[in-house]
Scaffold this active site. Structure first.
Site, PDB file in Angstrom:
ATOM      1  N   HIS A   1      -0.950  -2.418  -7.055  1.00 20.48           N
ATOM      2  CA  HIS A   1      -1.703  -2.206  -5.814  1.00 20.48           C
ATOM      3  C   HIS A   1      -3.202  -2.361  -6.053  1.00 20.48           C
ATOM      4  CE1 HIS A   1      -3.030   0.785  -2.457  1.00 20.48           C
ATOM      5  NE2 HIS A   1      -3.032  -0.445  -2.009  1.00 20.48           N
TER       6      HIS A   1
ATOM      7  N   GLU B   1      -3.450   0.378  -8.920  1.00 15.17           N
ATOM      8  CA  GLU B   1      -2.367   1.336  -9.147  1.00 15.17           C
ATOM      9  C   GLU B   1      -1.140   0.537  -9.603  1.00 15.17           C
ATOM     10  OE1 GLU B   1      -3.108   4.960  -5.982  1.00 15.17           O
ATOM     11  OE2 GLU B   1      -2.189   3.159  -5.182  1.00 15.17           O
TER      12      GLU B   1
ATOM     13  N   SER C   1       0.827  -1.208   0.000  1.00 17.38           N
ATOM     14  CA  SER C   1       0.000   0.000   0.000  1.00 17.38           C
ATOM     15  C   SER C   1       0.859   1.254   0.000  1.00 17.38           C
ATOM     16  CB  SER C   1      -0.880   0.044   1.241  1.00 17.38           C
ATOM     17  OG  SER C   1      -1.594  -1.153   1.380  1.00 17.38           O
TER      18      SER C   1
HETATM   19  N1  LIG Z   1      -6.080  -5.383   3.534  1.00 15.76           N
HETATM   20  C1  LIG Z   1      -6.202  -4.328   2.768  1.00 15.76           C
HETATM   21  O1  LIG Z   1      -7.208  -3.595   2.801  1.00 15.76           O
HETATM   22  C2  LIG Z   1      -5.120  -4.011   1.770  1.00 15.76           C
HETATM   23  C3  LIG Z   1      -5.452  -3.259   0.629  1.00 15.76           C
HETATM   24  C4  LIG Z   1      -4.462  -3.009  -0.316  1.00 15.76           C
HETATM   25  C5  LIG Z   1      -3.181  -3.468  -0.099  1.00 15.76           C
HETATM   26  N2  LIG Z   1      -2.880  -4.164   1.042  1.00 15.76           N
HETATM   27  C6  LIG Z   1      -1.509  -4.661   1.182  1.00 15.76           C
HETATM   28  O2  LIG Z   1      -1.488  -6.030   0.862  1.00 15.76           O
HETATM   29  C7  LIG Z   1      -0.511  -6.715   1.635  1.00 15.76           C
HETATM   30  C8  LIG Z   1      -1.157  -7.860   2.366  1.00 15.76           C
HETATM   31  O3  LIG Z   1      -2.175  -7.380   3.199  1.00 15.76           O
HETATM   32  P1  LIG Z   1      -3.343  -8.321   3.740  1.00 15.76           P
HETATM   33  O4  LIG Z   1      -4.346  -7.426   4.363  1.00 15.76           O
HETATM   34  O5  LIG Z   1      -3.741  -9.286   2.686  1.00 15.76           O
HETATM   35  O6  LIG Z   1      -2.555  -9.125   4.901  1.00 15.76           O
HETATM   36  P2  LIG Z   1      -2.997 -10.480   5.634  1.00 15.76           P
HETATM   37  O7  LIG Z   1      -2.364 -10.410   6.967  1.00 15.76           O
HETATM   38  O8  LIG Z   1      -4.448 -10.683   5.534  1.00 15.76           O
HETATM   39  O9  LIG Z   1      -2.285 -11.631   4.778  1.00 15.76           O
HETATM   40  C9  LIG Z   1      -0.902 -11.790   4.708  1.00 15.76           C
HETATM   41  C10 LIG Z   1      -0.602 -13.257   4.448  1.00 15.76           C
HETATM   42  O10 LIG Z   1       0.784 -13.381   4.188  1.00 15.76           O
HETATM   43  C11 LIG Z   1       1.218 -14.590   4.818  1.00 15.76           C
HETATM   44  N3  LIG Z   1       2.674 -14.537   5.002  1.00 15.76           N
HETATM   45  C12 LIG Z   1       3.380 -13.930   5.980  1.00 15.76           C
HETATM   46  N4  LIG Z   1       4.695 -14.169   5.804  1.00 15.76           N
HETATM   47  C13 LIG Z   1       4.821 -14.940   4.712  1.00 15.76           C
HETATM   48  C14 LIG Z   1       5.919 -15.507   4.030  1.00 15.76           C
HETATM   49  N5  LIG Z   1       7.157 -15.313   4.448  1.00 15.76           N
HETATM   50  N6  LIG Z   1       5.679 -16.273   2.949  1.00 15.76           N
HETATM   51  C15 LIG Z   1       4.421 -16.483   2.515  1.00 15.76           C
HETATM   52  N7  LIG Z   1       3.333 -15.959   3.103  1.00 15.76           N
HETATM   53  C16 LIG Z   1       3.535 -15.192   4.192  1.00 15.76           C
HETATM   54  C17 LIG Z   1       0.437 -14.602   6.112  1.00 15.76           C
HETATM   55  O11 LIG Z   1       0.452 -15.891   6.690  1.00 15.76           O
HETATM   56  C18 LIG Z   1      -0.942 -14.172   5.640  1.00 15.76           C
HETATM   57  O12 LIG Z   1      -1.723 -15.255   5.215  1.00 15.76           O
HETATM   58  C19 LIG Z   1       0.137  -5.652   2.513  1.00 15.76           C
HETATM   59  O13 LIG Z   1       1.284  -5.165   1.891  1.00 15.76           O
HETATM   60  C20 LIG Z   1      -0.933  -4.586   2.584  1.00 15.76           C
HETATM   61  O14 LIG Z   1      -0.389  -3.298   2.835  1.00 15.76           O
HETATM   62  C21 LIG Z   1      -3.829  -4.464   1.957  1.00 15.76           C
END
Ligand SMILES: NC(=O)c1ccc[n+]([C@@H]2O[C@H](COP(=O)([O-])OP(=O)(O)OC[C@H]3O[C@@H](n4cnc5c(N)ncnc54)[C@H](O)[C@@H]3O)[C@@H](O)[C@H]2O)c1
Length: 395
Positions: free
Chosen positions: A144, A156, A123
């Protein structure tokens, strides 16, 4: 690599974003391998995909056999070697932590063929820095998606300092193939387009509240009922998650200095008490009985033109930094946050001179950098580019 050559893909992280992105790729016909730290999380991710596909079938948006075929294209593994072998594209959606992201990129780089494009769903973090963890920074970029990835139309596409144009073109085409509208962020600027502009508008609201000029309900009522925005800023901050808004705020402050001076007193106490908003039940509002009721009678408590002024100013800074063009800024805000209008088209309609006047008035009153007009706005107005009435403004 051209999009036609892209066949096999991997998604690292099967959480909130990862499972949605994997579903999009599989729906578009790509083979996808999802990687996570254990099988239980992977199974959970796949179940969420199945649930979402079932919903689409129920609503007759896809056929049952297509849903089954989509699900069959998704493989699960905890092994990067297995996931990365033979891929043409990988995207990571692991938690927002630079050390973790770098580790993921360096591992992907060591297992994936040299032609493969590696993307991040971050993000806010630096794409350039992630690229440096690989031997192929020219093929590393940001992609993104917005939450929920299955439904939100915006992506994005972010260029890191070393990303080549071919990579950007392929990811732009890929986003379209997944049914999304891509906007291009030409420079690796923190907050990209949407979170950077949201950061500015949140801060204006937080500071107004902190100075005692309006209540949070009053600000939200004015923003919703007078401004026509889908949510008030406090409601939206709760919805995004105050922990995330707080972290993004810190990153924006680090990147842009005093213009993003955080209003620590308003948000930090809630974060410390783990009142993160909707997901924890309490934030600025109580969400335990559903969406907060924003009282209609307060719709004049806050001057929504202030929100627009800082928004337009930040859009001008994006243009000043050569990070994005007005069309992409407007599309980003409309599709990423459902705003009724983008900042640049709003400014062209209202008059850039009017917006500039508002900023000058606020800057004189509060002496805060957030209101200091961007040189681009000053320049446009001085050249008579005041918007629609003059025949030329941002557009
Ligand atoms: N949630 C949102 O609204 C949103 C929106 C846009 C972007 N993002 C971005 O997306 C990314 C993920 O966010 P999210 O909300 O999906 O997080 P989340 O915590 O829901 O999921 C992350 C996943 O990654 C896994 N993980 C952790 N370490 C790992 C590794 N070494 N190898 C493989 N898998 C691993 C975790 O077990 C988990 O299942 C972040 O960078 C966040 O900033 C999130």
């Amino acid at each position: 690599m051209a999009l036609e050559k892209l066949k096999k893909t991997a998604v690292v992280g099967s959480g909130a974003m990862g499972h949605g992105i994997a579903q999009l790729l599989a729906t578009a016909g790509y083979e996808v391998t999802m990687v996570d730290v254990n099988n239980e999380l992977l199974q959970k991710g796949k179940e969420k995909i199945k649930w979402s596909l079932d919903k689409f079938v129920e609503k007759k948006r896809i056929r049952k056999e297509d849903a089954d075929a989509t699900l069959a294209r998704i493989n699960l593994t905890t092994s990067f070697e297995q996931a990365g072998k033979d891929i043409d594209f990988a995207i990571e959606a692991v938690p927002e932590n630079m050390d973790l992201k770098k580790k993921v990129f360096s591992t992907l780089d060591s297992v994936a063929p040299s032609h493969a494009i590696l993307a991040s769903n971050t993000s806010t973090l630096s794409i350039t820095e992630m690229g440096k963890a690989t031997k192929r920074p020219d093929k590393v970029a940001g992609m993104h998606f917005f939450n929920p990835a299955q439904l939100m139309a915006l992506v994005e596409v972010i260029k890191g300092d070393s990303t080549n144009q071919e990579t950007i073109n392929t990811l732009t085409e890929l986003a379209k193939k997944l049914g999304k509208t891509p906007v291009i962020v030409r420079k690796d600027v923190r907050g990209f387009i949407v979170n950077r502009i949201l950061g500015a508008v949140f801060l204006e609201a937080f500071w107004s509240f902190h100075r005692g000029e309006a209540t949070k309900e009053g600000i939200d009522a004015s923003v919703k009922y007078t401004g026509g925005f889908p949510m008030g800023w406090f409601e939206l901050a709760d919805f995004v998650g105050l922990d995330i808004a707080y972290e993004v705020g810190k990153i924006l402050y680090e990147a842009y200095g005093e213009r993003f001076k955080p209003c620590t007193e308003v948000i930090e106490p809630l974060v410390k008490e783990k009142k993160f908003g909707q997901k924890t039940g309490v934030g600025f509002y109580d969400w335990t009985k559903g969406r907060p009721r924003i009282p209609f009678n307060l719709l004049e408590e806050y001057d929504v033109d202030r929100s627009w002024a800082v928004t337009v100013n930040e859009a001008a800074w994006l243009i000043h930094d050569d990070a994005a063009n007005p069309e992409d800024i407007d599309t980003g805000m409309k599709l990423g946050t459902y705003w009724p209008s983008g900042p640049c088209e709003h400014a062209d309609r209202t008059g850039l001179d009017v917006i500039l006047g508002k900023l000058k008035e606020l800057y004189a009153k509060y002496n805060m950098e957030m209101y200091k007009p961007c040189p681009v706005l000053e320049e446009y107005v001085s050249k008579g580019r005041t918007g629609k009435k003059a025949g030329r403004g941002f557009y």
